[in-house]
Design a protein around this motif. Structure first.
Motif, PDB file in Angstrom:
ATOM      1  N   PHE A  76      12.949  -5.410   5.087  1.00 58.86           N
ATOM      2  CA  PHE A  76      11.725  -5.734   4.347  1.00 58.86           C
ATOM      3  C   PHE A  76      11.120  -4.528   3.630  1.00 58.86           C
ATOM      4  CE2 PHE A  76      10.034  -4.816   8.622  1.00 58.86           C
ATOM      5  CZ  PHE A  76       8.868  -4.107   8.368  1.00 58.86           C
ATOM      6  N   TYR A  77      11.241  -3.330   4.189  1.00 61.30           N
ATOM      7  CA  TYR A  77      10.759  -2.134   3.481  1.00 61.30           C
ATOM      8  C   TYR A  77      11.692  -1.784   2.324  1.00 61.30           C
ATOM      9  CZ  TYR A  77       6.590   0.132   5.415  1.00 61.30           C
ATOM     10  OH  TYR A  77       5.293   0.469   5.734  1.00 61.30           O
ATOM     11  N   LYS A  78      12.985  -1.754   2.614  1.00 55.54           N
ATOM     12  CA  LYS A  78      13.958  -1.381   1.583  1.00 55.54           C
ATOM     13  C   LYS A  78      13.914  -2.348   0.400  1.00 55.54           C
ATOM     14  CE  LYS A  78      17.301   1.058   4.495  1.00 55.54           C
ATOM     15  NZ  LYS A  78      18.707   1.153   4.954  1.00 55.54           N
ATOM     16  N   ASN A  79      13.831  -3.641   0.681  1.00 53.46           N
ATOM     17  CA  ASN A  79      13.824  -4.636  -0.395  1.00 53.46           C
ATOM     18  C   ASN A  79      12.615  -4.480  -1.307  1.00 53.46           C
ATOM     19  OD1 ASN A  79      16.170  -5.706   0.617  1.00 53.46           O
ATOM     20  ND2 ASN A  79      15.222  -7.493   1.575  1.00 53.46           N
ATOM     21  N   LYS A  80      11.467  -4.161  -0.699  1.00 48.32           N
ATOM     22  CA  LYS A  80      10.246  -3.997  -1.492  1.00 48.32           C
ATOM     23  C   LYS A  80      10.309  -2.715  -2.326  1.00 48.32           C
ATOM     24  CE  LYS A  80       6.751  -5.988  -1.201  1.00 48.32           C
ATOM     25  NZ  LYS A  80       6.043  -7.047  -1.973  1.00 48.32           N
ATOM     26  N   LEU A  81      10.742  -1.621  -1.687  1.00 49.53           N
ATOM     27  CA  LEU A  81      10.700  -0.328  -2.368  1.00 49.53           C
ATOM     28  C   LEU A  81      11.802  -0.157  -3.403  1.00 49.53           C
ATOM     29  CD1 LEU A  81       9.628   2.121   0.486  1.00 49.53           C
ATOM     30  CD2 LEU A  81       8.236   0.832  -1.117  1.00 49.53           C
ATOM     31  N   VAL A  82      12.960  -0.789  -3.180  1.00 52.81           N
ATOM     32  CA  VAL A  82      14.039  -0.656  -4.165  1.00 52.81           C
ATOM     33  C   VAL A  82      13.620  -1.254  -5.505  1.00 52.81           C
ATOM     34  CG1 VAL A  82      15.264  -2.836  -3.687  1.00 52.81           C
ATOM     35  CG2 VAL A  82      16.543  -0.821  -4.464  1.00 52.81           C
ATOM     36  N   LYS A  83      12.734  -2.247  -5.462  1.00 49.88           N
ATOM     37  CA  LYS A  83      12.225  -2.835  -6.708  1.00 49.88           C
ATOM     38  C   LYS A  83      11.349  -1.851  -7.471  1.00 49.88           C
ATOM     39  CE  LYS A  83      12.253  -7.567  -4.891  1.00 49.88           C
ATOM     40  NZ  LYS A  83      11.428  -8.745  -4.502  1.00 49.88           N
ATOM     41  N   LYS A  84      10.883  -0.822  -6.777  1.00 51.71           N
ATOM     42  CA  LYS A  84      10.063   0.221  -7.401  1.00 51.71           C
ATOM     43  C   LYS A  84      10.898   1.477  -7.676  1.00 51.71           C
ATOM     44  CE  LYS A  84       6.387  -2.329  -6.437  1.00 51.71           C
ATOM     45  NZ  LYS A  84       5.606  -3.048  -7.468  1.00 51.71           N
TER      46      LYS A  84
ATOM     47  N   SER B  57       0.835  -1.205   0.000  1.00 46.63           N
ATOM     48  CA  SER B  57       0.000   0.000   0.000  1.00 46.63           C
ATOM     49  C   SER B  57       0.867   1.251   0.000  1.00 46.63           C
ATOM     50  CB  SER B  57      -0.923   0.005   1.222  1.00 46.63           C
ATOM     51  OG  SER B  57      -1.811  -1.083   1.202  1.00 46.63           O
ATOM     52  N   VAL B  58       1.926   1.228   0.795  1.00 53.88           N
ATOM     53  CA  VAL B  58       2.840   2.367   0.880  1.00 53.88           C
ATOM     54  C   VAL B  58       3.589   2.555  -0.434  1.00 53.88           C
ATOM     55  CG1 VAL B  58       4.884   3.281   2.044  1.00 53.88           C
ATOM     56  CG2 VAL B  58       3.086   2.164   3.372  1.00 53.88           C
ATOM     57  N   ALA B  59       4.073   1.470  -1.001  1.00 55.25           N
ATOM     58  CA  ALA B  59       4.822   1.546  -2.261  1.00 55.25           C
ATOM     59  C   ALA B  59       3.971   2.155  -3.367  1.00 55.25           C
ATOM     60  CB  ALA B  59       5.298   0.148  -2.665  1.00 55.25           C
ATOM     61  N   GLU B  60       2.715   1.761  -3.424  1.00 51.25           N
ATOM     62  CA  GLU B  60       1.811   2.298  -4.448  1.00 51.25           C
ATOM     63  C   GLU B  60       1.605   3.798  -4.261  1.00 51.25           C
ATOM     64  OE1 GLU B  60      -2.805   1.696  -6.014  1.00 51.25           O
ATOM     65  OE2 GLU B  60      -1.896   0.207  -4.692  1.00 51.25           O
ATOM     66  N   ALA B  61       1.462   4.233  -3.003  1.00 44.71           N
ATOM     67  CA  ALA B  61       1.251   5.656  -2.730  1.00 44.71           C
ATOM     68  C   ALA B  61       2.476   6.491  -3.102  1.00 44.71           C
ATOM     69  CB  ALA B  61       0.913   5.851  -1.259  1.00 44.71           C
ATOM     70  N   ILE B  62       3.667   5.969  -2.829  1.00 44.61           N
ATOM     71  CA  ILE B  62       4.896   6.689  -3.166  1.00 44.61           C
ATOM     72  C   ILE B  62       5.045   6.789  -4.676  1.00 44.61           C
ATOM     73  CG2 ILE B  62       7.418   6.685  -2.998  1.00 44.61           C
ATOM     74  CD1 ILE B  62       7.097   5.208  -0.317  1.00 44.61           C
ATOM     75  N   ARG B  63       4.750   5.722  -5.376  1.00 47.64           N
ATOM     76  CA  ARG B  63       4.830   5.733  -6.839  1.00 47.64           C
ATOM     77  C   ARG B  63       3.829   6.724  -7.424  1.00 47.64           C
ATOM     78  NH1 ARG B  63       5.176   0.634 -10.420  1.00 47.64           N
ATOM     79  NH2 ARG B  63       3.126   0.222  -9.555  1.00 47.64           N
ATOM     80  N   ASP B  64       2.632   6.798  -6.816  1.00 49.57           N
ATOM     81  CA  ASP B  64       1.615   7.738  -7.299  1.00 49.57           C
ATOM     82  C   ASP B  64       2.107   9.177  -7.210  1.00 49.57           C
ATOM     83  OD1 ASP B  64      -0.144   5.711  -7.871  1.00 49.57           O
ATOM     84  OD2 ASP B  64      -1.378   5.975  -6.081  1.00 49.57           O
ATOM     85  N   LYS B  65       2.930   9.467  -6.184  1.00 45.15           N
ATOM     86  CA  LYS B  65       3.481  10.818  -6.021  1.00 45.15           C
ATOM     87  C   LYS B  65       4.790  10.997  -6.794  1.00 45.15           C
ATOM     88  CE  LYS B  65       1.465  12.254  -1.619  1.00 45.15           C
ATOM     89  NZ  LYS B  65       0.784  13.436  -2.208  1.00 45.15           N
ATOM     90  N   LYS B  66       5.228   9.927  -7.463  1.00 40.58           N
ATOM     91  CA  LYS B  66       6.448   9.967  -8.272  1.00 40.58           C
ATOM     92  C   LYS B  66       7.672  10.418  -7.457  1.00 40.58           C
ATOM     93  CE  LYS B  66       4.122  10.674 -12.709  1.00 40.58           C
ATOM     94  NZ  LYS B  66       2.783  10.301 -12.240  1.00 40.58           N
ATOM     95  N   GLN B  67       7.766   9.913  -6.227  1.00 41.34           N
ATOM     96  CA  GLN B  67       8.912  10.220  -5.387  1.00 41.34           C
ATOM     97  C   GLN B  67       9.916   9.073  -5.416  1.00 41.34           C
ATOM     98  OE1 GLN B  67       7.381  11.412  -1.496  1.00 41.34           O
ATOM     99  NE2 GLN B  67       7.171  13.510  -2.241  1.00 41.34           N
TER     100      GLN B  67
END
Length: 232
Positions: A132-140, A106-116
């Motif tokens: 676990f947060y870094k591994n998920k978000l680095v893929k985005k 949910s967090v990753a999607e919101a960050i991508r929506d803001k293009k940050q």
């Protein structure tokens, strides 16, 4: 109508927040109607002990037992009402008898929506130091910055000894805001993840001059979308 199961108690204050947001937002979407919810409440301090000691097998077993209870009570899907237990989300999801909704997704999607592309992360010590947060978000293509070691210890203390009990001290609130300001100044973060579901008790978007990712709010919105999709 689809029914959501919440693995709650991690901690009690945020579980109340989940319930209140789910019911109030659902009623606005569907006047004179509330969503079917079942909650299994766990002992936050027992769960934190397992997380801090890295006892992942026991943690998965405890959470899986809770999810099985939710399924037996009629839940069609489930969500963990805390960030830190998402350290074993992948293992739990593969063993779960019902679908699970990830707070990190949910967090990753919101960050991508803001293009940050660069965000800070506050949470328990485990959440800030576990990948676990870094591994998920680095893929985005999103970089995650955490506070320094001294700050991590202090933030964890604020969460475990104050916010988990519903206590909000102005001195602690000021400390958290100063950490965010430092991350913005030194690491040039564009947004901050409130990566503990108790942090919104002390911090709101109006307090901070960069994007704020309230993990409870974002997770609740995902749950509501799932409820609507499964019901319709």
């Amino acid at each position: 109508m689809a029914k959501v199961g919440l693995v709650g108690g991690m901690g009690p204050e945020s579980t109340l927040d989940y319930y209140q947001q789910l019911t109030s937002k659902y009623e606005k979407m569907h006047p004179k109607s509330y969503p079917p919810i079942v909650i299994d409440s766990l002992d936050v301090y027992h769960m934190l002990d397992l997380e801090e000691k890295g006892q992942k097998i026991l943690l998965v077993n405890e959470l899986l037992t809770s999810i099985q209870k939710l399924q037996a009570a009629g839940a069609d899907f489930a969500a963990l009402t805390a960030n830190t237990p998402h350290m074993v989300f992948d293992e739990l999801q593969s063993a779960s008898p019902i679908p699970l909704l990830s707070i990190v997704d949910s967090v990753a999607e919101a960050i991508r929506d803001k293009k940050q592309s660069v965000v800070g992360l506050l949470g328990t010590k485990v959440t800030m130091t576990n990948p676990f947060y870094k591994n998920k978000l680095v893929k985005k293509q999103i970089k995650v910055i955490v506070p320094n070691e001294v700050q991590i210890e202090r933030i964890h203390e604020i969460i475990s000894s104050e916010l988990e009990l519903g206590i909000v001290k102005q001195s602690s609130r000021k400390y958290l805001l100063n950490v965010i300001s430092q991350l913005k100044r030194e690491a040039h973060i564009q947004g901050i993840i409130l990566g503990c579901t108790e942090l919104p008790l002390a911090l709101t978007a109006s307090d901070i001059d960069i994007a704020v990712y309230d993990t409870v709010q974002l997770h609740v919105n995902t749950i509501l979308k799932k409820l609507d999709a499964d019901t319709n």
